[in-house]
Design an enzyme around this catalytic site. Structure first.
Site, PDB file in Angstrom:
ATOM      1  N   LYS A   1       6.973  -4.042  -3.827  1.00  0.00           N
ATOM      2  CA  LYS A   1       8.384  -3.715  -3.509  1.00  0.00           C
ATOM      3  C   LYS A   1       8.826  -3.681  -2.174  1.00  0.00           C
ATOM      4  O   LYS A   1       9.951  -4.177  -1.888  1.00  0.00           O
ATOM      5  CB  LYS A   1       8.540  -2.428  -4.020  1.00  0.00           C
ATOM      6  CG  LYS A   1      10.204  -1.738  -4.107  1.00  0.00           C
ATOM      7  CD  LYS A   1      10.792  -2.637  -5.222  1.00  0.00           C
ATOM      8  CE  LYS A   1      12.550  -2.376  -5.131  1.00  0.00           C
ATOM      9  NZ  LYS A   1      12.958  -3.522  -5.841  1.00  0.00           N
TER      10      LYS A   1
ATOM     11  N   GLU B   1       9.665 -14.399 -10.508  1.00  0.00           N
ATOM     12  CA  GLU B   1       8.898 -13.168 -10.255  1.00  0.00           C
ATOM     13  C   GLU B   1       8.344 -12.362 -11.372  1.00  0.00           C
ATOM     14  O   GLU B   1       7.076 -12.019 -11.253  1.00  0.00           O
ATOM     15  CB  GLU B   1      10.031 -12.258  -9.615  1.00  0.00           C
ATOM     16  CG  GLU B   1      10.138 -12.456  -7.982  1.00  0.00           C
ATOM     17  CD  GLU B   1      11.207 -11.266  -7.714  1.00  0.00           C
ATOM     18  OE1 GLU B   1      12.228 -11.363  -8.006  1.00  0.00           O
ATOM     19  OE2 GLU B   1      10.982 -10.379  -6.711  1.00  0.00           O
TER      20      GLU B   1
ATOM     21  N   CYS C   1       0.840  -1.131  -0.160  1.00  0.00           N
ATOM     22  CA  CYS C   1       0.025  -0.057   0.009  1.00  0.00           C
ATOM     23  C   CYS C   1       0.783   1.255   0.049  1.00  0.00           C
ATOM     24  O   CYS C   1       1.949   1.201   0.348  1.00  0.00           O
ATOM     25  CB  CYS C   1      -0.872   0.035   1.209  1.00  0.00           C
ATOM     26  SG  CYS C   1      -1.938  -1.293   1.516  1.00  0.00           S
TER      27      CYS C   1
ATOM     28  N   HIS D   1      19.449 -36.099  -5.810  1.00  0.00           N
ATOM     29  CA  HIS D   1      18.922 -36.402  -4.800  1.00  0.00           C
ATOM     30  C   HIS D   1      17.606 -36.095  -4.880  1.00  0.00           C
ATOM     31  O   HIS D   1      16.598 -35.779  -4.077  1.00  0.00           O
ATOM     32  CB  HIS D   1      19.579 -35.756  -3.407  1.00  0.00           C
ATOM     33  CG  HIS D   1      20.647 -36.257  -3.351  1.00  0.00           C
ATOM     34  ND1 HIS D   1      21.198 -37.448  -2.649  1.00  0.00           N
ATOM     35  CD2 HIS D   1      22.102 -35.633  -3.424  1.00  0.00           C
ATOM     36  CE1 HIS D   1      22.503 -37.502  -2.405  1.00  0.00           C
ATOM     37  NE2 HIS D   1      22.899 -36.406  -3.137  1.00  0.00           N
TER      38      HIS D   1
ATOM     39  N   ASN E   1      -1.957   2.184   5.772  1.00  0.00           N
ATOM     40  CA  ASN E   1      -0.995   1.045   5.335  1.00  0.00           C
ATOM     41  C   ASN E   1      -0.837   0.252   6.708  1.00  0.00           C
ATOM     42  O   ASN E   1      -0.573   0.860   7.794  1.00  0.00           O
ATOM     43  CB  ASN E   1       0.329   1.618   5.185  1.00  0.00           C
ATOM     44  CG  ASN E   1       0.267   2.376   3.509  1.00  0.00           C
ATOM     45  OD1 ASN E   1      -0.618   2.340   3.087  1.00  0.00           O
ATOM     46  ND2 ASN E   1       1.570   2.800   3.200  1.00  0.00           N
ATOM     47  N   GLY E   2      -0.774  -0.994   6.446  1.00  0.00           N
ATOM     48  CA  GLY E   2      -0.399  -1.717   7.866  1.00  0.00           C
ATOM     49  C   GLY E   2      -1.488  -2.601   8.135  1.00  0.00           C
ATOM     50  O   GLY E   2      -2.759  -2.982   7.092  1.00  0.00           O
TER      51      GLY E   2
ATOM     52  N   ARG F   1       5.304  -0.131  -6.157  1.00  0.00           N
ATOM     53  CA  ARG F   1       5.459  -1.157  -5.033  1.00  0.00           C
ATOM     54  C   ARG F   1       4.495  -2.118  -4.963  1.00  0.00           C
ATOM     55  O   ARG F   1       4.536  -2.990  -4.164  1.00  0.00           O
ATOM     56  CB  ARG F   1       5.183  -0.093  -3.620  1.00  0.00           C
ATOM     57  CG  ARG F   1       6.012   0.947  -3.686  1.00  0.00           C
ATOM     58  CD  ARG F   1       5.585   2.093  -2.530  1.00  0.00           C
ATOM     59  NE  ARG F   1       5.339   1.680  -1.368  1.00  0.00           N
ATOM     60  CZ  ARG F   1       6.197   1.557  -0.237  1.00  0.00           C
ATOM     61  NH1 ARG F   1       7.369   2.126  -0.611  1.00  0.00           N
ATOM     62  NH2 ARG F   1       6.029   1.038   0.900  1.00  0.00           N
TER      63      ARG F   1
ATOM     64  N   LYS G   1      14.566 -14.723  -9.753  1.00  0.00           N
ATOM     65  CA  LYS G   1      14.151 -13.416 -10.893  1.00  0.00           C
ATOM     66  C   LYS G   1      13.310 -14.039 -12.059  1.00  0.00           C
ATOM     67  O   LYS G   1      12.329 -13.236 -12.224  1.00  0.00           O
ATOM     68  CB  LYS G   1      15.433 -12.915 -11.439  1.00  0.00           C
ATOM     69  CG  LYS G   1      16.379 -12.015 -10.779  1.00  0.00           C
ATOM     70  CD  LYS G   1      15.844 -10.660 -10.393  1.00  0.00           C
ATOM     71  CE  LYS G   1      15.071 -10.551  -9.006  1.00  0.00           C
ATOM     72  NZ  LYS G   1      15.917 -10.239  -8.100  1.00  0.00           N
TER      73      LYS G   1
ATOM     74  N   TRP H   1      -2.984  -2.718  -1.394  1.00  0.00           N
ATOM     75  CA  TRP H   1      -2.594  -3.995  -2.033  1.00  0.00           C
ATOM     76  C   TRP H   1      -3.514  -5.052  -0.710  1.00  0.00           C
ATOM     77  O   TRP H   1      -3.280  -4.871   0.420  1.00  0.00           O
ATOM     78  CB  TRP H   1      -1.194  -4.435  -1.662  1.00  0.00           C
ATOM     79  CG  TRP H   1      -0.526  -5.397  -1.843  1.00  0.00           C
ATOM     80  CD1 TRP H   1      -0.264  -5.726  -3.227  1.00  0.00           C
ATOM     81  CD2 TRP H   1      -0.235  -6.512  -1.223  1.00  0.00           C
ATOM     82  NE1 TRP H   1       0.474  -7.027  -3.164  1.00  0.00           N
ATOM     83  CE2 TRP H   1       0.394  -7.535  -2.206  1.00  0.00           C
ATOM     84  CE3 TRP H   1      -0.306  -6.986   0.257  1.00  0.00           C
ATOM     85  CZ2 TRP H   1       0.945  -8.741  -1.652  1.00  0.00           C
ATOM     86  CZ3 TRP H   1       0.019  -8.334   0.518  1.00  0.00           C
ATOM     87  CH2 TRP H   1       0.711  -9.169  -0.246  1.00  0.00           C
TER      88      TRP H   1
ATOM     89  N   GLU I   1      19.059 -17.158  -6.826  1.00  0.00           N
ATOM     90  CA  GLU I   1      18.637 -15.606  -7.026  1.00  0.00           C
ATOM     91  C   GLU I   1      18.151 -15.603  -8.534  1.00  0.00           C
ATOM     92  O   GLU I   1      17.202 -15.096  -8.899  1.00  0.00           O
ATOM     93  CB  GLU I   1      19.930 -14.980  -6.693  1.00  0.00           C
ATOM     94  CG  GLU I   1      19.508 -13.294  -7.390  1.00  0.00           C
ATOM     95  CD  GLU I   1      18.350 -12.533  -6.934  1.00  0.00           C
ATOM     96  OE1 GLU I   1      17.719 -13.027  -5.855  1.00  0.00           O
ATOM     97  OE2 GLU I   1      18.322 -11.663  -7.348  1.00  0.00           O
TER      98      GLU I   1
END
Ligand code: F6R
Length: 608
Positions: free
Chosen positions: A603, A488, A2, A504, A100-101, A27, A485, A74, A481
């Site tokens: 973000k 995402e 948010c 394995h 927000n929160g 974000r 990427k 969000w 990583e």
């Protein structure tokens, strides 16, 4: 996550708020809204989807006025919908509030209000705040807010105004960032400094349990106990330019290409080359304590966690510390030995990640030395840690972290070098590392010159749905990583594995439709990586290799090769990261994905 933007001054608020919301789009959000008042009428507009849709809707309504609040939501409590979008209003449509929160005890508060006869229009936790503020309001909005916030458990950054006080915005924070922007005859506020930069670079960060009142010609800050807070404005050095796309199609691509500069900025003034050591001003005050530690824990999330994983290998190579790496979301619930012999380093681009912040608070309580490696100056983690280092990588707007990851890896190497030179690392080895660090920016530029070739390879792989990434030692975190990427931004399934784990389990996945990206540096792991590749080829799997320049053998084993310049073992993974970022970027672009704003992602993850 948010975002909040507020304006009070003499200009039309709506265009300023919309432009501010656009600066926060990166974000992640699913709906947006604003409330603007001209002193008589208040216009409230909300819409699901992009800010541009909200803008369209406003054109019809035409919201005029010189004061307003705006929000990108969000969804946490209640699906994305117009009633659930912010600003939220109460029964009397007098209080307009953005939040927000998360209000953790909203259900019990809501039950009380329902008993009193309140009716609710949304499924949000936020609406409860508005009803309570209306209940407590007796002509002084800030006083009502303070009373209500005493009842509330959870996190919040809120901004609100009351229809009866059209010259005042009230802000309050606990656990969710809010920054005041001091302009000329105008005040702004936002949850992210990027929304302020076009108007001012003079900012004040609200701290937890503080409330601010913005009037047209002044502002004041106090804590929730009514004690006045006097705080000087800080000057933000990032210009708006740094936050623009500068001709690149996406922020992510721009930020990939900014990596040589990000590395130069990370190194600037921090290498004492003759002594084979680094100098980190932010750690000076705690250096004696740090040197005497037995353990260091790296705590972080997502990509920042992978930087910590790589740092474990580097610290083990050059320092005497015993090193632990933990997801911040796990760290805070474990019974770990955290005492005066333990340092805990929070690694965070945003400096606002809720889990990382909570982990640091937990470590502090137990007596550990808490340090931060943070990109956003003045962020909460930067403020709550005893000492630390800033990345100085400039704003990172693309949701997928690229340049800050690389910068984190560089600074973590500098930290290891600093401590290691007081411990086991010799001058010769120190010099070896400092020289290799210096070469990085030039080597990165050479990799970026290969972008068209990497694009051509990526296009050929864009139709596959599953990918395996493998590496060993320093390159194992880079494999993870690289996979992160890709997943995402392209929504494709990708897994990063230690190559030694292939037999394995994951080898069962390999077939002609399941390509592997293998990181094959010319180091002690080379032969073993070639064995892994042969096992994949024996099962008709396709392989793209990120290999060392001058490796003439590798092409005979794999389908495609991306060559990178050679560095020392501990820095080679930094160079190997770049082709994986570009590979993910070009696949996502080929698939038409919304690269800078991938679905469901934010973000800055300011809730648990
Ligand atoms: C991945 C990504 C996220 C963040 C994670 C932690 O590209 O950006 O995984 O790394 O949310 O964020 P910070 O570093 O801000 O604490």
């Amino acid at each position: 996550m948010c975002g909040i933007v507020c304006y009070i001054g003499s200009k039309e608020a709506t265009p300023i708020l919309i432009e501010g919301l656009k600066r926060l789009e990166y974000r992640g959000y699913d709906s947006a809204g604003l409330a603007v008042t001209d002193g008589k009428e208040t216009c409230l507009v909300k819409e699901v989807g992009k800010v541009s849709r909200l803008e369209e809707k406003i054109k019809e309504d035409s919201c005029r006025g010189t004061m307003g609040i705006a929000h990108t939501r969000w969804a946490t409590h209640g699906r994305p919908s117009v009633p659930n979008a912010h600003p939220q209003t109460g029964e009397e449509d007098k209080v307009f509030l953005v939040h927000n929160g998360i209000i953790e005890n909203y259900l019990s508060l809501k039950e009380e209000l329902l008993k009193k006869g309140h009716t609710f229009n949304s499924e949000t936790d936020t609406e409860v705040l508005v009803h309570l503020i209306e209940e407590y309001y007796e002509g002084d909005l800030a006083a009502a807010v303070k009373k209500v916030l005493r009842l509330v458990q959870g996190t919040f950054g809120i901004a609100l105004f009351h229809r009866d006080s059209p010259d005042q915005i009230v802000l309050a924070r606990r656990g969710s960032p809010l920054i005041l922007g001091i302009g000329e005859n105008e005040y702004l506020a936002a949850s992210d400094v990027n929304a302020l930069l076009r108007h001012t670079n003079q900012v004040i960060h609200l701290k937890d349990n503080e409330l601010a009142i913005l009037n047209r010609d002044d502002f004041s800050i106090s804590d929730f106990q009514d004690r006045r807070v006097i705080r000087e404005a800080e000057t933000i050095e990032w210009g708006q330019d740094a936050a623009d796309k500068k001709g690149f199609d996406h922020y992510m691509l721009k930020e990939i290409f900014e990596q040589p500069d990000a590395v130069e900025n990370a190194l600037r003034g921090r290498l004492l080359e003759g002594e084979g050591v680094s100098h980190l001003g932010g750690l000076e005050g705690v250096l004696d304590r740090l040197k005497a530690m037995e353990r260091i824990h790296f705590v972080s999330c997502g990509t920042s966690y992978y930087a910590g994983l790589l740092a474990r290998y580097i610290f083990e190579k050059v320092t005497d510390f015993s090193v632990e790496v933990e997801y911040a979301s796990e760290f805070r619930y474990r019974n770990l030995r955290l005492d005066e012999k333990t340092a805990v380093l929070a690694i965070s681009q945003s400096g606002e990640t809720a889990d990382t912040l909570a982990a640091i608070r937990e470590a502090k309580r137990k007596g550990a030395l808490c340090l931060g490696l943070v990109n956003v100056v003045g962020s909460t983690i930067a403020k709550e840690t005893e000492a630390g280092v800033y990345n100085h990588a400039g704003p990172e707007i693309g949701v997928a972290s690229t340049k800050v990851f690389l910068s984190q890896c560089v600074i973590l190497t500098l930290m290891a070098l600093l401590v290691g030179r007081y411990q086991r690392l010799s001058l010769t080895e120190g010099l070896f590392i400092t020289r290799a660090l210096r070469k990085l920016p030039g080597q990165l530029r050479r990799i970026l010159d290969q972008a068209p070739r990497i694009e051509e390879i990526a296009r050929r792989y864009a139709q596959y749905h599953n990918f395996l990434y493998i590496g060993r030692l320093y390159n194992f975190p880079i494999a993870m990583e690289g996979a992160l990427k890709l997943k995402e931004i392209s929504y494709l399934h990708a897994e990063g594995y230690a190559a030694g784990e292939m037999k394995h389990g994951p080898i069962s996945l390999i077939d002609p439709d399941f390509p592997t990206v293998a990181i094959v540096p010319r180091d002690s792991t080379y032969e073993k990586m070639i064995n892994n590749i042969q096992e994949i080829k024996a099962r008709d799997g396709k392989v793209v290799a990120v290999a060392a320049e001058g490796d003439s053998e590798i092409a005979g084993h794999v389908d495609d090769v991306i060559s990178v310049p050679r560095s020392i073992d501990i820095l080679q993974p930094l160079l190997n990261t770049i082709p994986l970022q570009l590979f993910a970027y070009y696949i996502a672009r080929e698939r038409g994905c919304d690269i800078d704003k991938p679905r469901n992602l934010a973000k800055s993850v300011t809730v648990e």
